[in-house]
Scaffold this motif. Structure first.
Motif, PDB file in Angstrom:
ATOM      1  N   GLU A 167      50.428 -56.463   9.769  1.00  0.00           N
ATOM      2  CA  GLU A 167      48.970 -56.417   9.650  1.00  0.00           C
ATOM      3  C   GLU A 167      48.668 -55.918   8.244  1.00  0.00           C
ATOM      4  OE1 GLU A 167      47.191 -55.282  13.874  1.00  0.00           O
ATOM      5  OE2 GLU A 167      48.624 -53.817  13.158  1.00  0.00           O
ATOM      6  N   LEU A 168      47.928 -56.705   7.504  1.00  0.00           N
ATOM      7  CA  LEU A 168      47.643 -56.323   6.115  1.00  0.00           C
ATOM      8  C   LEU A 168      46.541 -55.278   6.108  1.00  0.00           C
ATOM      9  CD1 LEU A 168      47.997 -56.783   3.056  1.00  0.00           C
ATOM     10  CD2 LEU A 168      46.209 -58.538   3.222  1.00  0.00           C
ATOM     11  N   ARG A 169      46.936 -54.029   5.825  1.00  0.00           N
ATOM     12  CA  ARG A 169      45.935 -52.950   5.790  1.00  0.00           C
ATOM     13  C   ARG A 169      45.227 -52.923   4.443  1.00  0.00           C
ATOM     14  NH1 ARG A 169      43.187 -49.840   8.073  1.00  0.00           N
ATOM     15  NH2 ARG A 169      44.018 -47.750   7.847  1.00  0.00           N
ATOM     16  N   SER A 170      45.977 -53.184   3.360  1.00  0.00           N
ATOM     17  CA  SER A 170      45.327 -53.112   2.046  1.00  0.00           C
ATOM     18  C   SER A 170      46.130 -53.902   1.017  1.00  0.00           C
ATOM     19  CB  SER A 170      45.233 -51.642   1.610  1.00  0.00           C
ATOM     20  OG  SER A 170      44.541 -51.541   0.401  1.00  0.00           O
ATOM     21  N   THR A 171      45.412 -54.544   0.106  1.00  0.00           N
ATOM     22  CA  THR A 171      46.079 -55.249  -0.993  1.00  0.00           C
ATOM     23  C   THR A 171      46.200 -54.273  -2.166  1.00  0.00           C
ATOM     24  OG1 THR A 171      45.306 -57.396  -0.291  1.00  0.00           O
ATOM     25  CG2 THR A 171      45.775 -57.161  -2.630  1.00  0.00           C
ATOM     26  N   ILE A 172      47.354 -54.288  -2.810  1.00  0.00           N
ATOM     27  CA  ILE A 172      47.576 -53.391  -3.963  1.00  0.00           C
ATOM     28  C   ILE A 172      47.480 -54.232  -5.239  1.00  0.00           C
ATOM     29  CG2 ILE A 172      49.239 -51.833  -5.072  1.00  0.00           C
ATOM     30  CD1 ILE A 172      50.531 -51.368  -2.328  1.00  0.00           C
ATOM     31  N   ALA A 173      46.741 -53.743  -6.228  1.00  0.00           N
ATOM     32  CA  ALA A 173      46.630 -54.478  -7.491  1.00  0.00           C
ATOM     33  C   ALA A 173      48.020 -54.604  -8.130  1.00  0.00           C
ATOM     34  CB  ALA A 173      45.684 -53.737  -8.433  1.00  0.00           C
ATOM     35  N   ARG A 174      48.280 -55.756  -8.732  1.00  0.00           N
ATOM     36  CA  ARG A 174      49.611 -55.991  -9.316  1.00  0.00           C
ATOM     37  C   ARG A 174      50.019 -54.901 -10.307  1.00  0.00           C
ATOM     38  NH1 ARG A 174      52.217 -61.364  -9.099  1.00  0.00           N
ATOM     39  NH2 ARG A 174      51.206 -62.294  -7.320  1.00  0.00           N
ATOM     40  N   ALA A 175      49.054 -54.503 -11.150  1.00  0.00           N
ATOM     41  CA  ALA A 175      49.389 -53.499 -12.180  1.00  0.00           C
ATOM     42  C   ALA A 175      49.781 -52.177 -11.510  1.00  0.00           C
ATOM     43  CB  ALA A 175      48.186 -53.294 -13.098  1.00  0.00           C
ATOM     44  N   THR A 176      49.103 -51.844 -10.414  1.00  0.00           N
ATOM     45  CA  THR A 176      49.425 -50.598  -9.700  1.00  0.00           C
ATOM     46  C   THR A 176      50.830 -50.700  -9.121  1.00  0.00           C
ATOM     47  OG1 THR A 176      47.094 -50.440  -9.116  1.00  0.00           O
ATOM     48  CG2 THR A 176      48.609 -49.025  -7.885  1.00  0.00           C
ATOM     49  N   TRP A 177      51.135 -51.882  -8.531  1.00  0.00           N
ATOM     50  CA  TRP A 177      52.478 -52.054  -7.958  1.00  0.00           C
ATOM     51  C   TRP A 177      53.553 -51.934  -9.038  1.00  0.00           C
ATOM     52  CZ3 TRP A 177      54.517 -52.055  -3.190  1.00  0.00           C
ATOM     53  CH2 TRP A 177      55.876 -52.386  -3.103  1.00  0.00           C
ATOM     54  N   ALA A 247      47.957 -40.512   2.561  1.00  0.00           N
ATOM     55  CA  ALA A 247      47.024 -41.236   1.688  1.00  0.00           C
ATOM     56  C   ALA A 247      47.570 -42.639   1.379  1.00  0.00           C
ATOM     57  CB  ALA A 247      46.798 -40.449   0.405  1.00  0.00           C
ATOM     58  N   LEU A 248      48.864 -42.713   1.132  1.00  0.00           N
ATOM     59  CA  LEU A 248      49.504 -43.984   0.777  1.00  0.00           C
ATOM     60  C   LEU A 248      49.410 -44.998   1.922  1.00  0.00           C
ATOM     61  CD1 LEU A 248      51.182 -45.089  -1.609  1.00  0.00           C
ATOM     62  CD2 LEU A 248      53.218 -44.264  -0.444  1.00  0.00           C
ATOM     63  N   LEU A 249      49.442 -44.508   3.152  1.00  0.00           N
ATOM     64  CA  LEU A 249      49.445 -45.404   4.319  1.00  0.00           C
ATOM     65  C   LEU A 249      48.052 -45.574   4.927  1.00  0.00           C
ATOM     66  CD1 LEU A 249      52.639 -44.035   6.127  1.00  0.00           C
ATOM     67  CD2 LEU A 249      52.487 -45.921   4.492  1.00  0.00           C
ATOM     68  N   GLY A 250      47.073 -44.872   4.367  1.00  0.00           N
ATOM     69  CA  GLY A 250      45.714 -44.971   4.916  1.00  0.00           C
ATOM     70  C   GLY A 250      45.545 -44.181   6.204  1.00  0.00           C
ATOM     71  N   LEU A 251      46.446 -43.239   6.479  1.00  0.00           N
ATOM     72  CA  LEU A 251      46.350 -42.473   7.727  1.00  0.00           C
ATOM     73  C   LEU A 251      45.238 -41.430   7.660  1.00  0.00           C
ATOM     74  CD1 LEU A 251      50.129 -41.694   8.431  1.00  0.00           C
ATOM     75  CD2 LEU A 251      48.813 -43.708   9.097  1.00  0.00           C
ATOM     76  N   ASN A 252      44.833 -41.106   6.434  1.00  0.00           N
ATOM     77  CA  ASN A 252      43.774 -40.099   6.277  1.00  0.00           C
ATOM     78  C   ASN A 252      42.380 -40.737   6.304  1.00  0.00           C
ATOM     79  OD1 ASN A 252      43.832 -41.437   3.904  1.00  0.00           O
ATOM     80  ND2 ASN A 252      44.010 -39.627   2.579  1.00  0.00           N
ATOM     81  N   ARG A 253      42.301 -42.008   6.616  1.00  0.00           N
ATOM     82  CA  ARG A 253      41.003 -42.694   6.718  1.00  0.00           C
ATOM     83  C   ARG A 253      40.514 -42.481   8.149  1.00  0.00           C
ATOM     84  NH1 ARG A 253      40.155 -46.009   2.645  1.00  0.00           N
ATOM     85  NH2 ARG A 253      38.848 -47.363   3.909  1.00  0.00           N
ATOM     86  N   LEU A 254      40.004 -41.272   8.361  1.00  0.00           N
ATOM     87  CA  LEU A 254      39.796 -40.784   9.721  1.00  0.00           C
ATOM     88  C   LEU A 254      38.848 -41.651  10.546  1.00  0.00           C
ATOM     89  CD1 LEU A 254      39.778 -36.961   9.014  1.00  0.00           C
ATOM     90  CD2 LEU A 254      41.683 -38.475   9.540  1.00  0.00           C
ATOM     91  N   ARG A 290      46.723 -42.287  -5.484  1.00  0.00           N
ATOM     92  CA  ARG A 290      45.252 -42.233  -5.470  1.00  0.00           C
ATOM     93  C   ARG A 290      44.668 -43.630  -5.601  1.00  0.00           C
ATOM     94  NH1 ARG A 290      45.696 -37.220  -8.016  1.00  0.00           N
ATOM     95  NH2 ARG A 290      45.798 -38.156 -10.078  1.00  0.00           N
ATOM     96  N   LYS A 291      45.281 -44.452  -6.479  1.00  0.00           N
ATOM     97  CA  LYS A 291      44.765 -45.821  -6.686  1.00  0.00           C
ATOM     98  C   LYS A 291      44.906 -46.638  -5.402  1.00  0.00           C
ATOM     99  CE  LYS A 291      45.060 -46.604 -11.574  1.00  0.00           C
ATOM    100  NZ  LYS A 291      45.938 -46.966 -12.658  1.00  0.00           N
ATOM    101  N   ILE A 292      46.065 -46.545  -4.764  1.00  0.00           N
ATOM    102  CA  ILE A 292      46.291 -47.321  -3.533  1.00  0.00           C
ATOM    103  C   ILE A 292      45.332 -46.834  -2.443  1.00  0.00           C
ATOM    104  CG2 ILE A 292      47.968 -47.844  -1.701  1.00  0.00           C
ATOM    105  CD1 ILE A 292      50.139 -47.802  -3.917  1.00  0.00           C
ATOM    106  N   ALA A 293      45.236 -45.514  -2.310  1.00  0.00           N
ATOM    107  CA  ALA A 293      44.363 -44.945  -1.267  1.00  0.00           C
ATOM    108  C   ALA A 293      42.911 -45.343  -1.495  1.00  0.00           C
ATOM    109  CB  ALA A 293      44.506 -43.433  -1.254  1.00  0.00           C
ATOM    110  N   GLY A 294      42.530 -45.499  -2.766  1.00  0.00           N
ATOM    111  CA  GLY A 294      41.136 -45.824  -3.097  1.00  0.00           C
ATOM    112  C   GLY A 294      40.821 -47.312  -3.013  1.00  0.00           C
ATOM    113  N   GLY A 295      41.801 -48.135  -2.628  1.00  0.00           N
ATOM    114  CA  GLY A 295      41.572 -49.578  -2.529  1.00  0.00           C
ATOM    115  C   GLY A 295      40.736 -49.925  -1.312  1.00  0.00           C
ATOM    116  N   SER A 296      40.641 -51.233  -1.043  1.00  0.00           N
ATOM    117  CA  SER A 296      39.850 -51.599   0.132  1.00  0.00           C
ATOM    118  C   SER A 296      40.805 -51.853   1.306  1.00  0.00           C
ATOM    119  CB  SER A 296      38.985 -52.807  -0.248  1.00  0.00           C
ATOM    120  OG  SER A 296      39.204 -53.861   0.593  1.00  0.00           O
ATOM    121  N   TRP A 297      40.460 -51.310   2.470  1.00  0.00           N
ATOM    122  CA  TRP A 297      41.374 -51.314   3.630  1.00  0.00           C
ATOM    123  C   TRP A 297      40.806 -52.171   4.755  1.00  0.00           C
ATOM    124  CZ3 TRP A 297      46.086 -48.443   3.981  1.00  0.00           C
ATOM    125  CH2 TRP A 297      46.404 -47.777   2.796  1.00  0.00           C
ATOM    126  N   ASN A 298      41.692 -52.833   5.472  1.00  0.00           N
ATOM    127  CA  ASN A 298      41.278 -53.698   6.588  1.00  0.00           C
ATOM    128  C   ASN A 298      41.606 -53.042   7.919  1.00  0.00           C
ATOM    129  OD1 ASN A 298      40.966 -55.827   4.623  1.00  0.00           O
ATOM    130  ND2 ASN A 298      43.193 -56.089   4.735  1.00  0.00           N
TER     131      ASN A 298
END
Ligand SMILES: Cc1cc2nc3c(=O)[nH]c(=O)nc-3n(C[C@H](O)[C@H](O)[C@H](O)COP(=O)(O)O)c2cc1C
Length: 575
Positions: A167-177, A247-254, A290-298
């Motif tokens: 399940e795609l939770r979030s796309t990471i920008a190429r530069a961040t990856w 934060a990296l896994l989006g688990l803190n997106r309560l 921080r960049k990954i956590a601040g992305g858009s999540w599905n």
């Protein structure tokens, strides 16, 4: 029990001022020790639980993130032909490319469903990784680069075992990856494990936190071995804090989780398409997280049960064991790779076969014996060396040793034996265990394997008795208790290390499960045992050493009432 929603304490901590939070998070080791003491089973008193099965609120064993795009993985494990015994010699296996196909076989051989069982109209899934009570508190995540036919960009995914899909939770920008991948070899991807305590607590109450941690150990070894099938190396990102991993896994997106069935971050592993590990301890810098956590999540996590029971003891221990950022562990050189040269077993089974057929025995026959070589090979596989899979990922000090009740091993006298898994700790163990023990070298013992006979005798009744009266511990060819260096380890590292102690025992358990299958027998993990009576048998006093997990291996008795069904519809569409 209290009506406070599960996760309340931890959420309060997350919202607190950072300095107060730091203080609270570096809780003293005593908090973990006190939970451990409180959740012991005694002959006349068990650790607190509901005492009955609240079937109406049984948590859903399958997490889904509704509305997150679903990418089906191929069921490609059948293409993997690596031999089972080759898995343990990591340098001999060629590294395969990371593709949709190999990610499919990797997940199929680590966290997927392995079969469905059916009895009188009810059906339940078994998985490649075992779990106490089959409740499966462990969830898996993938952080991967852009992969052809999967996603055109790097992303964070949740693994959905029922669908064998991501399940795609979030796309990471190429530069961040690209910035994140610095220090790791090209093609590296990451796998994370998390726990949902409520799934285990539903049945086991206060002791459930222990079982969640055992299960992480099992899953970690399953991940390491599935990587080995593909010739890949694994590196644990040991320095990362729980907060950073959440934060990296989006688990803190309560808002995207029901408070009652939130997920706790456990561990992040880098998986590298290369046969050998790098020498540097790479990690993921905070600004990338921080960049990954601040992305858009599905997606939004599904609710796992209508109601739940809150266990203060679990909330308290989870808070105390929150891992802060830590320094890289000192690499310990445990054991020696030279041991075992006199053990010879010829077998041709593939790794895929053994991994997918692994099951717990529900009953053992009380007659099957093992040959001495089969038995010694099992001990060697759980004896850690820096180059032996899965112990090559274990850079913390080895803390777990085995007190083995030998019932039926050809050429060995029945009795109580002991495997010291780190020769450097032999003297301390001699001093801590009952001074009347003989510490004799048993016949045929592989050179360099610190395995000793403590005392001869028929231990069948005793082994069953201390394992909560479970006959499986008496009816195996052998059973054992995993004795860990407890108090000193917690004092040295802090409360968070309590989890590690269980992970190490779970990893031992996973290897024993597979070794039993490869030897043509079967095994079962035993989380239910009477803690202090085990210590009494060994003459252990105080909290210096504690038994954390039991295990039994022997000839299985099948339950013929159950029907076994295939794990997946092989004709399902891949996209
Ligand atoms: C940490 C742990 C503790 C367990 N404790 C027990 C136990 O005390 N008694 C038992 O009969 N089975 C025990 N089991 C076996 C589980 O019930 C079994 O793994 C689960 O039902 C799933 O079945 P499978 O292993 O065949 O996939 C334990 C398994 C694990 C991983």
């Amino acid at each position: 029990m209290s009506p406070i929603p599960l996760g309340f304490e931890r959420r309060r901590l997350m919202a607190m001022d950072a300095s107060v939070r730091k203080q609270a998070m570096t809780a003293s080791w005593e908090a973990a020790a006190s939970y451990h003491q409180k959740t012991k089973h005694h002959f006349h008193r068990s650790a607190r639980s509901l005492g009955h099965m609240d079937w109406a609120n049984q948590p859903d064993p399958f997490r889904r993130f509704t509305s997150a795009p679903l990418i089906r993985l191929p069921l490609s494990a059948e293409k993997q032909t690596t031999s089972y015994d080759a898995l343990y010699e990591r340098d001999d296996l060629p590294a395969q490319a990371v593709t949709l196909e190999t990610l499919g076989s990797f997940f199929q051989l680590s966290l997927a469903i392995s079969a469905w069982k059916e009895y009188e109209g009810s059906r339940w899934a078994l998985r490649v990784n075992p779990s106490s009570g089959n409740l499966h508190p462990t969830e898996g995540y993938l952080l991967a680069p852009a992969i052809r036919n999967m996603h055109a960009e790097p992303g964070v995914y949740h693994y959905a075992p029922r669908e064998h899909a991501l399940e795609l939770r979030s796309t990471i920008a190429r530069a961040t990856w690209e910035a994140m991948a610095v220090g790791f070899c090209p093609g590296t991807f990451f796998v994370a494990l998390t726990s949902i305590h409520w799934r285990e607590a539903w049945k086991y109450g206060e002791r459930a936190y222990r079982y969640c941690q055992h299960d992480i150990g099992h899953a970690l070894a399953a991940v390491r071995l599935a990587a080995a099938v593909h010739g890949w190396s694994v590196w644990l990102l040991e320095t990362l804090s729980d907060e950073a991993l959440a934060a990296l896994l989006g688990l803190n997106r309560l808002k995207e989780f029901e408070p009652e069935d939130c997920e706790e971050p456990e561990v992040l592993a880098a998986i590298m398409p290369s046969a050998s590990l790098g020498s540097e301890c790479a990690s993921i810098p905070p600004e990338i997280i921080r960049k990954i956590a601040g992305g858009s999540w599905n997606g939004k996590a599904n609710r796992l049960s209508e109601n739940h029971v809150h266990w203060d003891a679990i909330e308290a221990v989870a808070t105390a064991c929150n891992k802060p950022t830590t320094a890289p562990p000192k690499v310990e050189e445990a054991g020696t790779s030279a041991c075992g040269s006199n053990v010879r077993i010829e077998r041709t089974c593939t790794a895929r076969q053994i991994i997918l057929q692994r099951r717990s025995a529900v009953a053992l026959d009380g007659v099957t014996s093992l040959t001495r070589d089969q038995f010694y090979l099992m001990l060697m596989r759980v004896f850690p060396t820096r180059r032996r899979v899965p112990w090559d990922i274990w850079r913390s000090q080895v803390c777990a040793h085995l007190a083995v009740f030998v019932h039926r091993v050809d050429g060995l006298k029945p009795g109580l034996y002991f495997l010291v898994r780190d020769p450097g700790q032999e003297a301390a163990l001699h001093a801590a265990l009952d001074t009347s023990f003989g510490w004799e070298e048993p016949p045929g013992c592989p050179a360099g394997l610190p395995f000793s006979l403590l005392q001869t005798g028929d231990c069948r009744q005793l082994a069953g008795q201390v394992s909560c009266g479970q006959a499986i511990a008496a009816d195996g060819a052998f059973s054992l208790g995993m004795i860990v260096r407890f108090e000193e380890s917690l004092k040295e590292h802090g409360a968070w290390f309590y989890r590690r102690l269980f992970w190490e025992t779970g990893m031992i358990g996973q290897i024993l499960y597979l070794e039993a299958e490869a030897a043509g027998v079967r095994s079962t993990g035993i989380g239910c045992f009477f803690d202090d009576p085990v210590h009494d048998v060994l003459g252990l006093r105080g909290m210096q050493y504690q038994s954390l997990y039991h295990f039994t291996v022997g000839g299985p008795t099948e339950d013929t009432r159950l029907t076994t069904l295939p794990p997946y519809d092989m004709n399902r569409p891949v996209r």
